[in-house]
Design an enzyme around this catalytic site. Structure first.
Site, mmCIF file in Angstrom:
data_model
loop_
_atom_site.group_PDB
_atom_site.id
_atom_site.type_symbol
_atom_site.label_atom_id
_atom_site.label_comp_id
_atom_site.label_asym_id
_atom_site.label_seq_id
_atom_site.Cartn_x
_atom_site.Cartn_y
_atom_site.Cartn_z
ATOM 1 C CG HIS A 35 -24.721 23.205 27.509
ATOM 2 N ND1 HIS A 35 -25.117 24.260 28.095
ATOM 3 C CD2 HIS A 35 -24.088 23.605 26.285
ATOM 4 C CE1 HIS A 35 -24.952 25.238 27.191
ATOM 5 N NE2 HIS A 35 -24.519 24.828 26.344
ATOM 6 C CB THR A 36 -21.658 17.154 30.512
ATOM 7 O OG1 THR A 36 -20.357 17.532 29.924
ATOM 8 C CG2 THR A 36 -22.371 16.589 29.311
ATOM 9 N N GLY A 121 -16.223 36.569 23.476
ATOM 10 C CA GLY A 121 -17.487 36.191 22.832
ATOM 11 C C GLY A 121 -17.369 35.258 21.817
ATOM 12 C CB ALA A 122 -14.172 33.573 20.665
ATOM 13 N N GLY A 123 -16.498 32.053 22.955
ATOM 14 C CA GLY A 123 -16.617 30.712 23.571
ATOM 15 C C GLY A 123 -15.402 30.156 24.131
ATOM 16 C CG LEU A 124 -12.035 30.891 22.377
ATOM 17 C CD1 LEU A 124 -10.795 31.478 21.645
ATOM 18 C CD2 LEU A 124 -11.624 29.108 22.517
ATOM 19 C CG ASP A 172 -16.055 27.908 30.968
ATOM 20 O OD1 ASP A 172 -15.993 26.558 30.357
ATOM 21 O OD2 ASP A 172 -16.762 28.582 30.681
ATOM 22 C CE1 TYR A 222 -23.852 27.423 30.222
ATOM 23 C CE2 TYR A 222 -24.731 27.916 32.276
ATOM 24 C CZ TYR A 222 -23.681 27.370 31.479
ATOM 25 O OH TYR A 222 -23.011 26.317 32.079
HETATM 26 C C1 GLA Z 1 -20.084 27.706 29.342
HETATM 27 C C2 GLA Z 1 -20.309 27.580 30.933
HETATM 28 C C3 GLA Z 1 -19.670 26.037 31.205
HETATM 29 C C4 GLA Z 1 -20.297 24.733 30.340
HETATM 30 C C5 GLA Z 1 -20.237 25.475 28.997
HETATM 31 C C6 GLA Z 1 -21.009 24.535 28.183
HETATM 32 O O1 GLA Z 1 -18.900 27.688 28.937
HETATM 33 O O2 GLA Z 1 -19.422 28.405 31.502
HETATM 34 O O3 GLA Z 1 -19.741 25.962 32.628
HETATM 35 O O4 GLA Z 1 -21.309 24.827 30.955
HETATM 36 O O5 GLA Z 1 -20.849 26.840 28.769
HETATM 37 O O6 GLA Z 1 -20.321 23.167 28.123
#
Ligand code: GLA
Length: 380
Positions: A35-36, A121-124, A172, A222
């Site tokens: 989240h930076t 949905g795994a944050g990948l 990402d 988000y």
């Molecule tokens: C998601 C967003 C990214 C980033 C992350 C948190 O993956 O797509 O841009 O903000 O969350 O670091």
């Protein structure tokens, strides 16, 4: 990879009657710097060996026909703004086409079949992998590769903003397009300067534990996190929180909500942690990298409030097992923890974490070893 490719190829020929060209782009991990990106800070991602792959060929019309093989769905759309498709997955492909056109590039009709092995949905970042795969392919097929990699990442990000309702940062898509085998990338999201860092620790390994839960919240949490940060930056007279310090934040504490204060406190702390991790990596001090990861988790859980019970539990287990570093990874509200673990502890940690998690939540988490890999590419 080879099975995925041959299945795609078979499906493509069956559906469209001729062969196409294969492209792939990767999911990503992020060592630290969460989240930076939308705060003008630093991130530390790398592409992984899980991809979205597409078989594509121009079709000489103005229409796009796309098959989502994993979903067993197909759709067709034109290339004008009014042609926005209804299916959420198709909006990623449509958005990429539109953003290339809006940026002055060319896109004509094409046929495509896509599928992948990036867990959803795994944050990948499966969605960034999808966007980057199509952005790379359409650059190759219709623009003679004249759009440079960084622009392709921006096209993917604009797709999220304008067609998918997520005001994400650049991390990402950047990692998905620019990733290189065996290397993490430290990106300064303000200057957009980046540096590759070889990542191949002898005694440690990165392991992802996927809780396989996703707590979808209705009110776009988000985007709300991002708005909090923007409010605080504006109150400080800054463009982003990049230049904010704890002293400055404490100076306006009584003028902002407690929630906004805690969001900004996390972001300011995280900026320092990413820089410290860069230095620790150069010294080969992985224990320090791990300590910073735990500190990030704490901030994400308590101040940024993007963790959940399952992920906090996994991080606590990691600590109990002597794992060097562990934290929730990606946007949050479920998905994976990323763990920096000494090789000699790895098997015991995985067995304990899997067993205890299942005992408590009634299902087994998935385990993925991390292989840092190449980003967007054409496959021959
Ligand atoms: C998601 C967003 C990214 C980033 C992350 C948190 O993956 O797509 O841009 O903000 O969350 O670091």
């Amino acid at each position: 990879m080879t099975t995925l490719k041959s299945e795609l190829g078979r499906r493509f020929t069956e559906r469209f009657g001729h062969p196409g060209t294969f492209y792939a782009s990767a999911g990503r991990i992020n060592l630290i710097g969460e989240h930076t990106d939308y705060n003008g800070g630093f991130v530390f991602p790398g592409a992984i060996d899980k991809v979205i792959m597409a078989d594509i060929a121009p079709n000489g019309t103005d229409r796009v026909n796309v098959v989502a093989m994993d979903l067993g769905e197909e759709t067709s759309f034109g290339l004008e703004e009014k042609d926005l498709p209804a299916q959420p997955w198709a909006r990623y492909v449509f958005g990429v086409c539109r953003e290339i056109i809006k940026a002055g590039g060319k896109v004509k009709g094409f046929d495509a079949v896509f599928a992948g092995n990036v867990p959803l949905g795994a944050g990948l970042s499966s969605s960034a992998a999808l966007e980057s795969c199509f952005a790379f392919a359409l650059n190759d097929l219709f623009n003679s590769n004249t759009i440079e990699g960084f622009r392709l990442a921006l096209i993917g990000q604009a797709t999220e903003h304008n067609y998918c309702g997520v005001n994400c940062g650049i991390m990402d898509q950047f990692a998905s397009v620019m990733g290189r085998r065996g290397q993490l990338i430290r990106l300064d999201c303000r200057s957009m300067e980046y540096e590759y860092f070889p990542f191949d620790p002898k005694d440690y390994e990165l392991v992802l534990i996927d809780s396989r839960v996703k707590h979808e919240l209705a009110d776009s949490p988000y985007n709300r996190r991002r708005e909090s940060c923007e409010r605080v930056a504006a109150r400080l007279g800054l463009d982003t929180l990049r230049d904010a310090t704890m002293e400055m934040l404490d100076g306006i504490r009584s003028d902002i909500s407690d929630e906004d204060y805690r969001r900004a406190r996390y972001v300011i702390g995280e900026k320092e942690r990413v820089l410290a991790v860069g230095e620790a990596l150069q010294r080969g001090d992985y224990e320090e990298v791990g300590r910073r990861m735990y500190a990030t988790h704490r901030g994400l859980s308590e101040d940024y409030e993007v963790s959940c019970d399952e992920l906090d539990f996994l991080v606590d287990l990691a600590r109990q097992c002597g794992v060097s570093g562990s934290r929730i990874m990606g946007g949050g509200f479920g998905g994976c923890t990323i763990n920096l673990v000494r090789r000699d502890l790895r098997d015991r940690f995985i067995a304990t974490a899997t067993g205890r998690f299942e005992e408590r939540y009634g299902h087994r988490p998935a385990i993925y070893p991390v292989v840092i890999s190449d980003g967007a590419r054409r496959l021959d």
